[in-house]
Design a protein around this motif. Structure first.
Motif, PDB file in Angstrom:
ATOM      1  N   THR A 266       3.754   0.784   3.069  1.00 37.55           N
ATOM      2  CA  THR A 266       3.055  -0.185   3.722  1.00 37.55           C
ATOM      3  C   THR A 266       3.950  -1.405   3.193  1.00 37.55           C
ATOM      4  O   THR A 266       2.659  -2.188   2.172  1.00 37.55           O
TER       5      THR A 266
ATOM      6  N   HIS B 244      13.557  -3.187   5.982  1.00 39.15           N
ATOM      7  CA  HIS B 244      13.304  -2.244   4.981  1.00 39.15           C
ATOM      8  C   HIS B 244      14.956  -2.186   4.248  1.00 39.15           C
ATOM      9  O   HIS B 244      14.410  -1.462   3.206  1.00 39.15           O
TER      10      HIS B 244
ATOM     11  N   GLU C 255       0.942  -1.289   0.171  1.00 34.72           N
ATOM     12  CA  GLU C 255       0.236  -0.201   0.017  1.00 34.72           C
ATOM     13  C   GLU C 255       0.847   1.138  -0.354  1.00 34.72           C
ATOM     14  O   GLU C 255       1.942   1.360   0.246  1.00 34.72           O
TER      15      GLU C 255
ATOM     16  N   VAL D 183       4.155  -5.929   3.379  1.00 41.48           N
ATOM     17  CA  VAL D 183       3.895  -7.372   3.910  1.00 41.48           C
ATOM     18  C   VAL D 183       4.217  -8.470   3.566  1.00 41.48           C
ATOM     19  O   VAL D 183       3.556  -8.454   1.931  1.00 41.48           O
TER      20      VAL D 183
ATOM     21  N   LEU E  23       8.208   3.996   5.732  1.00 36.01           N
ATOM     22  CA  LEU E  23       7.763   3.041   5.231  1.00 36.01           C
ATOM     23  C   LEU E  23       7.879   2.559   7.083  1.00 36.01           C
ATOM     24  O   LEU E  23       8.164   2.039   8.197  1.00 36.01           O
ATOM     25  N   THR E  24       6.976   1.128   6.739  1.00 32.45           N
ATOM     26  CA  THR E  24       6.026   0.156   7.713  1.00 32.45           C
ATOM     27  C   THR E  24       5.838  -0.845   6.999  1.00 32.45           C
ATOM     28  O   THR E  24       5.653  -1.050   5.668  1.00 32.45           O
ATOM     29  N   THR E  25       7.191  -2.298   7.213  1.00 39.32           N
ATOM     30  CA  THR E  25       7.141  -3.827   7.351  1.00 39.32           C
ATOM     31  C   THR E  25       6.598  -4.708   8.313  1.00 39.32           C
ATOM     32  O   THR E  25       6.098  -4.377   8.990  1.00 39.32           O
ATOM     33  N   GLY E  26       6.257  -6.120   7.720  1.00 38.61           N
ATOM     34  CA  GLY E  26       6.217  -7.052   8.422  1.00 38.61           C
ATOM     35  C   GLY E  26       5.502  -7.965   7.797  1.00 38.61           C
ATOM     36  O   GLY E  26       5.687  -8.332   6.408  1.00 38.61           O
TER      37      GLY E  26
ATOM     38  N   ARG F 200      13.806  -5.580  11.807  1.00 40.61           N
ATOM     39  CA  ARG F 200      13.036  -4.437  11.060  1.00 40.61           C
ATOM     40  C   ARG F 200      13.826  -3.924   9.996  1.00 40.61           C
ATOM     41  O   ARG F 200      13.531  -3.343   9.282  1.00 40.61           O
TER      42      ARG F 200
ATOM     43  N   ALA G  78       4.487   7.194   1.446  1.00 40.25           N
ATOM     44  CA  ALA G  78       4.049   6.144   2.743  1.00 40.25           C
ATOM     45  C   ALA G  78       4.049   5.362   2.554  1.00 40.25           C
ATOM     46  O   ALA G  78       3.189   4.684   1.699  1.00 40.25           O
TER      47      ALA G  78
END
Length: 78
Positions: free
Chosen positions: A36, A51, A22, A38, A71-74, A47, A34
């Protein structure tokens, strides 16, 4: 010249084919995004390592053509 969100997504998807991605343009200027991301490729990685996988997918454009990426990762929830 700013990067388009679709271009960012395509580059990440090429490196991480299973990724759910996203992307939001934060300022409407094509320069501040921004994202996200996954992906199962992140499993067992810190983390920072997650990244780095995303930044590597962007092939050196971070800090240049792409000015900012929050950046948000998971990993996917099973």
């Amino acid at each position: 010249m700013p990067m388009d969100a679709r271009e960012i997504e395509a580059m990440i998807r090429e490196a991480l084919p299973d990724a759910k991605i996203e992307i939001k343009d934060l300022a409407g200027d094509g320069d501040h995004y921004a994202a996200t991301v996954v992906s199962s490729a992140f499993k067992g990685k810190t983390r920072v390592a997650q990244h780095q996988l995303v930044y590597n997918a962007l092939q050196g454009r971070m800090g240049g053509v792409l000015h900012a990426l929050a950046l948000t990762t998971g990993v996917p929830q099973d």
